[in-house]
Design a protein around this motif. Structure first.
Motif, short mmCIF file in Angstrom:
data_model
loop_
_atom_site.label_atom_id
_atom_site.label_comp_id
_atom_site.label_asym_id
_atom_site.label_seq_id
_atom_site.Cartn_x
_atom_site.Cartn_y
_atom_site.Cartn_z
N GLU A 138 37.58 42.58 6.01
CA GLU A 138 37.83 44.01 5.14
C GLU A 138 39.34 44.12 4.93
OE1 GLU A 138 34.16 46.72 7.53
OE2 GLU A 138 36.42 46.46 8.37
N THR A 139 40.19 43.25 5.58
CA THR A 139 41.57 43.45 5.33
C THR A 139 42.01 42.47 4.13
OG1 THR A 139 42.49 43.17 7.74
CG2 THR A 139 44.04 42.68 6.25
N ILE A 171 39.86 42.28 1.71
CA ILE A 171 39.11 42.94 0.49
C ILE A 171 40.19 44.12 0.27
CG2 ILE A 171 37.25 44.68 0.05
CD1 ILE A 171 35.54 42.98 1.68
N ARG A 172 40.71 44.66 1.21
CA ARG A 172 41.57 45.78 1.01
C ARG A 172 42.95 45.27 0.20
NH1 ARG A 172 42.65 47.01 5.86
NH2 ARG A 172 44.49 46.11 6.17
N VAL A 226 34.71 40.05 10.86
CA VAL A 226 34.61 41.08 9.65
C VAL A 226 35.80 41.97 9.44
CG1 VAL A 226 33.19 43.35 9.26
CG2 VAL A 226 32.05 41.21 9.71
N ASP A 227 36.49 42.32 10.39
CA ASP A 227 37.88 42.92 10.43
C ASP A 227 38.81 42.18 9.50
OD1 ASP A 227 36.95 44.96 12.07
OD2 ASP A 227 37.94 44.31 13.75
N ALA A 271 34.70 41.28 -3.74
CA ALA A 271 34.35 41.41 -2.49
C ALA A 271 33.26 40.56 -1.66
CB ALA A 271 34.17 43.02 -1.70
N ARG A 314 28.55 45.93 9.74
CA ARG A 314 28.54 46.30 8.51
C ARG A 314 30.17 45.95 8.10
NH1 ARG A 314 32.86 47.58 9.69
NH2 ARG A 314 33.89 49.27 10.48
N VAL A 315 30.13 45.67 6.61
CA VAL A 315 31.32 45.47 6.07
C VAL A 315 31.96 46.66 4.97
CG1 VAL A 315 32.41 43.82 4.35
CG2 VAL A 315 30.96 43.09 5.81
N THR A 316 32.83 47.25 5.10
CA THR A 316 33.42 48.16 4.50
C THR A 316 34.32 48.21 3.49
OG1 THR A 316 34.87 49.02 6.03
CG2 THR A 316 32.58 49.88 6.01
N GLY A 317 34.50 48.85 2.21
CA GLY A 317 35.58 48.71 1.17
C GLY A 317 36.68 49.47 1.63
#
Length: 266
Positions: free
Chosen positions: A254-255, A257-258, A250-251, A80, A212-215
């Motif tokens: 996150e995609t 990363i997912r 960021v969206d 990530a 923020r960046v989420t996992g």
């Protein structure tokens, strides 16, 4: 409950931190700075020197390059973080502004990736925080930068309290939030809007927009911010255009990363 720690390790770390803080130090300077006996400091120095964590030039000890190996490993350990670096670079190229990726560490924010666009003529935060060629590894107080506030907004009230208990709310400029209630109110606003703003709160005349960046599990990995001078970050660009662009980027990150996480487990 206070956790037990290894005092010998703590002393070695104190020596390392002090050598870096002083920009290199002699045995006498370290003895004056630390509440440790000269013989004990000397023993720690010799051990750190032997292992490559310190180097010696004449009578002066400096941080050794072995830390570079550990730092680069830490920065690239999570896929990530590598994906975030790509986003930082691409976003900076797109808008000709400084972009940063910051991660929480030790209840502060640590700069992991930064891209300062060469066509920008505004002095970046780098000039205020470091004389090194790259500011990576620089720590921020979370309350004073947009990335930090975006991260804080994702934490539980207990964690936020722990951060404030550890570091307080140091004033960086006259605009820095230094009141706990005001900060908590600010965090509520960030949760509702999805983006954080820092308006001259770390450096005068500098504005920031962070998200923020989420996992894949929803936990916060860090945050990305777009940073630039107040004269370019005006009105709708600062309050609407940049937040919308950052949210979109960021969206997408996150995609990625997912998807990367799912690929690893297929």
């Amino acid at each position: 409950m206070t956790q037990k720690t290894a005092k010998t390790t703590e002393r070695s770390l104190d020596v390392i931190d002090t050598v870096q803080k002083l920009g290199g130090a002699t045995l006498d300077e370290l003895t004056n700075e630390l509440e440790i006996s000269r013989s004990t400091i000397h023993l720690h120095l010799q051990t750190l020197l032997k292992e490559g964590y310190l180097t010696k030039e004449g009578a002066v000890y400096h941080i050794g390059l072995r830390f570079l190996n550990h730092g680069e490993y830490a920065r690239s350990r999570k896929k990530a973080y590598t994906l975030a670096k790509q986003t930082v670079t691409e976003l900076s190229d797109q808008i000709d502004e400084e972009v940063e990726f910051v991660v929480e560490n030790d209840n502060r924010g640590i700069l992991v990736h930064e891209s300062f666009h060469p066509d920008s003529h505004f002095p970046s935060k780098e000039r205020h925080i470091s004389t090194a060629p790259s500011p990576a590894g620089i720590y921020y107080y979370l309350h004073s930068v947009a990335t930090g506030k975006a991260i804080l907004a994702e934490l539980s009230d207990e964690r936020v309290k722990a951060v404030l208990d550890d570091w307080g709310l140091p004033r960086q400029t006259e605009h820095t939030i230094t009141d706990r209630d005001a900060l908590l109110q600010e965090l509520e606003g960030i949760r509702k809007r999805g983006v954080a703003f820092a308006d001259e709160e770390y450096v005068d005349s500098l504005r920031e927009v962070g998200r923020r960046v989420t996992g894949p599990d929803g936990s916060v990995l860090g945050a990305i911010a777009i940073i630039g001078p107040k004269y370019r970050f005006t009105d709708e660009r600062y309050t609407t255009e940049l937040p919308e662009l950052l949210t979109e980027c960021v969206d997408d990150l996150e995609t990625e990363i997912r998807d990367s996480y799912l690929d690893d487990y297929r």
